[in-house]
Design an enzyme around this catalytic site. Structure first.
Site, PDB file in Angstrom:
ATOM      1  N   ASP A 157       0.857  -1.168   0.000  1.00  0.00           N
ATOM      2  CA  ASP A 157       0.000   0.000   0.000  1.00  0.00           C
ATOM      3  C   ASP A 157       0.908   1.237   0.000  1.00  0.00           C
ATOM      4  OD1 ASP A 157      -2.445   1.576   0.499  1.00  0.00           O
ATOM      5  OD2 ASP A 157      -1.524   1.895   2.461  1.00  0.00           O
ATOM      6  N   ASP A 198      -0.019   5.013   0.806  1.00  0.00           N
ATOM      7  CA  ASP A 198      -0.183   6.033   1.842  1.00  0.00           C
ATOM      8  C   ASP A 198      -0.355   5.412   3.218  1.00  0.00           C
ATOM      9  OD1 ASP A 198      -0.145   8.028  -0.175  1.00  0.00           O
ATOM     10  OD2 ASP A 198      -2.248   7.570  -0.616  1.00  0.00           O
ATOM     11  N   ASP A 257       0.934   9.478   5.231  1.00  0.00           N
ATOM     12  CA  ASP A 257      -0.369   9.710   4.605  1.00  0.00           C
ATOM     13  C   ASP A 257      -0.716  11.197   4.634  1.00  0.00           C
ATOM     14  OD1 ASP A 257      -2.843   9.442   3.486  1.00  0.00           O
ATOM     15  OD2 ASP A 257      -3.801   8.576   5.254  1.00  0.00           O
ATOM     16  N   TYR A 265      -5.499  12.895   0.080  1.00  0.00           N
ATOM     17  CA  TYR A 265      -5.703  13.401  -1.281  1.00  0.00           C
ATOM     18  C   TYR A 265      -4.507  14.226  -1.756  1.00  0.00           C
ATOM     19  CZ  TYR A 265     -10.481  12.026  -0.159  1.00  0.00           C
ATOM     20  OH  TYR A 265     -11.583  11.320   0.212  1.00  0.00           O
ATOM     21  N   THR A 300      -2.652   0.733  -4.708  1.00  0.00           N
ATOM     22  CA  THR A 300      -3.124   1.875  -3.928  1.00  0.00           C
ATOM     23  C   THR A 300      -4.493   2.363  -4.387  1.00  0.00           C
ATOM     24  OG1 THR A 300      -2.584   4.170  -3.326  1.00  0.00           O
ATOM     25  CG2 THR A 300      -1.739   3.396  -5.441  1.00  0.00           C
ATOM     26  N   GLN A 311      -6.912   5.262  -4.905  1.00  0.00           N
ATOM     27  CA  GLN A 311      -6.757   6.704  -5.121  1.00  0.00           C
ATOM     28  C   GLN A 311      -8.095   7.299  -5.549  1.00  0.00           C
ATOM     29  OE1 GLN A 311      -4.200   8.602  -4.369  1.00  0.00           O
ATOM     30  NE2 GLN A 311      -2.988   6.853  -3.642  1.00  0.00           N
ATOM     31  N   SER A 312      -9.038   7.312  -4.599  1.00  0.00           N
ATOM     32  CA  SER A 312     -10.375   7.832  -4.911  1.00  0.00           C
ATOM     33  C   SER A 312     -10.368   9.333  -5.149  1.00  0.00           C
ATOM     34  CB  SER A 312     -11.336   7.493  -3.772  1.00  0.00           C
ATOM     35  OG  SER A 312     -10.945   8.148  -2.569  1.00  0.00           O
ATOM     36  N   ASP A 323      -1.512  -0.864   5.941  1.00  0.00           N
ATOM     37  CA  ASP A 323      -1.712  -0.323   7.282  1.00  0.00           C
ATOM     38  C   ASP A 323      -3.146  -0.399   7.775  1.00  0.00           C
ATOM     39  OD1 ASP A 323      -2.399   1.688   5.343  1.00  0.00           O
ATOM     40  OD2 ASP A 323      -2.358   3.183   6.946  1.00  0.00           O
TER      41      ASP A 323
END
Length: 521
Positions: free
Chosen positions: A11, A13, A19, A22, A53, A55-56, A125
């Site tokens: 993963d 972020d 993290d 966005y 990952t 990424q919305s 995580d």
């Protein structure tokens, strides 16, 4: 490529980099402490690395694709090159196959790297990362941060404090199953005198022995005899009751010792490899093998074995999956799996056509691991109402239970033996089962598992191995790690809280992605 894994998928972020919600600004990219060193050690070991990952932010318009690409380029600049990048640009409304915990990105990363998801480890995580790993049949290591929820930590198959510790865990597991040297075996006696599930999870280790031996004889107990007959690599089977293994032992006397010693001597093995669970002791059998004249004996023994063992295997960490624990014993004896054997569970069974039906198996080897019948009846009714062809099965002493769970809408299936159950499971799209022998049998035929897992034993050690699955149940229940055979908590809260909606969601996650099973078929 290594003896256990081909690739590690991270993963991004919160795992590789700090993290920043966005994030579309490369200047804000900061590696997690020790990440670069951990990645370089994995690369040096021959493992290929990837990123998977969610990424919305793309779907939400929080950054552009060009900004995302710039951030990812900065990640590579700081952490070194990755062999594949897989990202999901969708938000939770899309219902896509790629957004974790769906397995799509894990499958695609494995495909891009020319490997199988079962040869991959996912490091992340949060629970979504571990859910995606499980649904793809990959291993998972959770590295918690301040945002990780306590139930996610409890449910994880393995937990490491840092990315560096996760790399250590992965490399240690690889080392466990990698022998210092390979030996020719002659006639080897392998021992797993326990239940059917225990015999099935020892299968990869037995195949490792068989790849180097002229002949393999399996010593098993009466509860494991049917499973022993399904394992590839076994030439002969000897069934005995070992009083320090069976749950209902007879008194041990001089006659018992003499009979067992005579049985072992008659096998005529050149050497023996004893497989045990972590709570069992190999030394009583090692003593009898010595008396029977077996020349070389290998087993795990934390207790001092004196001259009873020629190869004393030690230091297997708690929580290592049972198939890998057994493989480590075979490796200590000098027997690695041959090239091309991925180490999955496997049985000798002609593969039937894959069907669209589901199997619900309500029984379990011990009561503490079984889901309450009334809960399973509701689950079965919900599956039928959702349009599924559901077949409920059980052993000869579970017919009344199976009939109750089937209710009016499901079909009652009654295989006459373990091979019949294996054929039924092999034709299924998915099975719903507790952590008991049929869960391992489903894994051995490559059928995805909705695992109703009671946490009385560690999930990472006994969960479905290298097969797509979803874990359900309260992983932090008070019965956790008690090894109780009967539920010590009123109301059986670890499994009585499983809802039909959770099972329906799990089936919808697993069934569309069953194409990764062909290697096990």
């Amino acid at each position: 490529m290594t003896a256990l894994y081909d690739a590690v998928l991270f993963d991004r972020d919160g795992t590789l980099v700090v993290d920043v919600p966005y994030n579309g600004d490369p200047a804000l990219v900061r590696p997690m402490p020790g990440a670069r060193e951990a990645l370089d050690r994995l690369r040096a070991a021959g493992l290929r690395l990837g990123v998977v990952t969610n990424q919305s932010g793309l779907a939400r318009g929080r950054f552009t694709r060009a900004q995302l690409d710039a951030v990812n380029a900065r990640v590579e600049e700081l952490l070194g090159p990755f062999d594949t990048w897989q990202l999901c640009p969708h938000d939770e409304r899309a219902g896509c196959r790629c957004r974790k915990p769906a397995p799509g990105m894990i499958e695609d990363a494995a495909g891009a790297l020319g490997t199988d998801p079962r040869r991959c480890v996912v490091v992340g995580d949060i629970g979504r990362d571990m859910g995606a790993a499980a649904a793809a049949g990959a291993a998972g290591v959770l590295v918690p941060t301040e945002v990780t929820l306590a139930p996610e930590i409890a449910a994880a198959p393995a937990v490491a404090g840092t990315v560096g510790a996760a790399a250590d865990l992965i490399l240690d597991r690889i080392a466990l199953v990698t022998p210092a040297e390979s030996r020719d075996g002659g006639h080897v006696l392998v021992v797993r005198a326990d239940s059917a599930g225990d015999v099935l999870v020892t299968g990869p280790a037995i195949r490792a022995v068989a790849a180097h031996a002229d002949r393999v004889t399996l010593l098993c107990g009466p509860r494991g005899r049917a499973a022993a007959g399904l394992l590839p690599g076994v030439d002969d089977i000897v069934e005995v009751r070992l009083p320090w293994i069976v749950p209902d032992p007879e008194p041990v006397g001089a006659d018992t010792v003499a009979q067992l010693t005579a049985t072992l001597a008659a096998i005529g093995a050149d050497q023996a490899v004893i497989f045990t669970s972590f709570h069992q002791n190999a030394l009583p059998l090692a003593l009898l093998l010595r008396a029977a004249g077996v020349g070389r004996i290998t087993a795990i023994s934390e207790d001092y074995p004196g001259s009873l063992l020629d190869v004393r295997h030690r230091g297997v960490p708690a929580g290592v999956p049972e198939p890998e624990r057994a493989r480590s014993v075979a490796a200590a004896a000098g027997f690695p799996l041959p090239p091309g054997d991925h180490g999955e569970l496997r049985i000798d069974l002609p593969a039937p056509p894959r069907g669209d039906y589901l199997v619900v198996h309500p029984g379990a080897s011990v009561p503490a691991r079984s889901c309450p019948p009334a809960v399973l009846r509701e689950i079965t009714a919900a599956l039928v109402a959702d349009g599924h062809d559901v077949r409920v099965t059980g052993g000869p002493d579970e017919r009344e239970l199976a009939a109750f769970v089937a209710g009016a809408g499901a079909t009652l299936a009654e295989p006459t033996d373990l091979a019949g159950l294996a054929r039924l499971l092999a034709g299924a799209a998915c099975t719903v089962v507790a952590n008991t022998g049929p869960a391992h049998l489903a894994a051995a035929v490559g059928t995805p598992v909705v695992s109703l897992f009671a946490p009385t034993v560690p999930y990472g050690q006994w969960g479905p191995y290298r097969v797509p699955h979803v874990r359900l149940g309260d992983a932090a229940a008070a019965c956790r790690d008690t090894r109780a055979t009967r539920c010590p908590v009123a109301g059986h809260p670890c499994l009585s809280t499983v809802t039909p909606a959770e099972v329906l969601a799990a089936v919808r996650t697993l069934v569309p992605y069953r194409h990764i099973r062909e290697m096990a078929a």
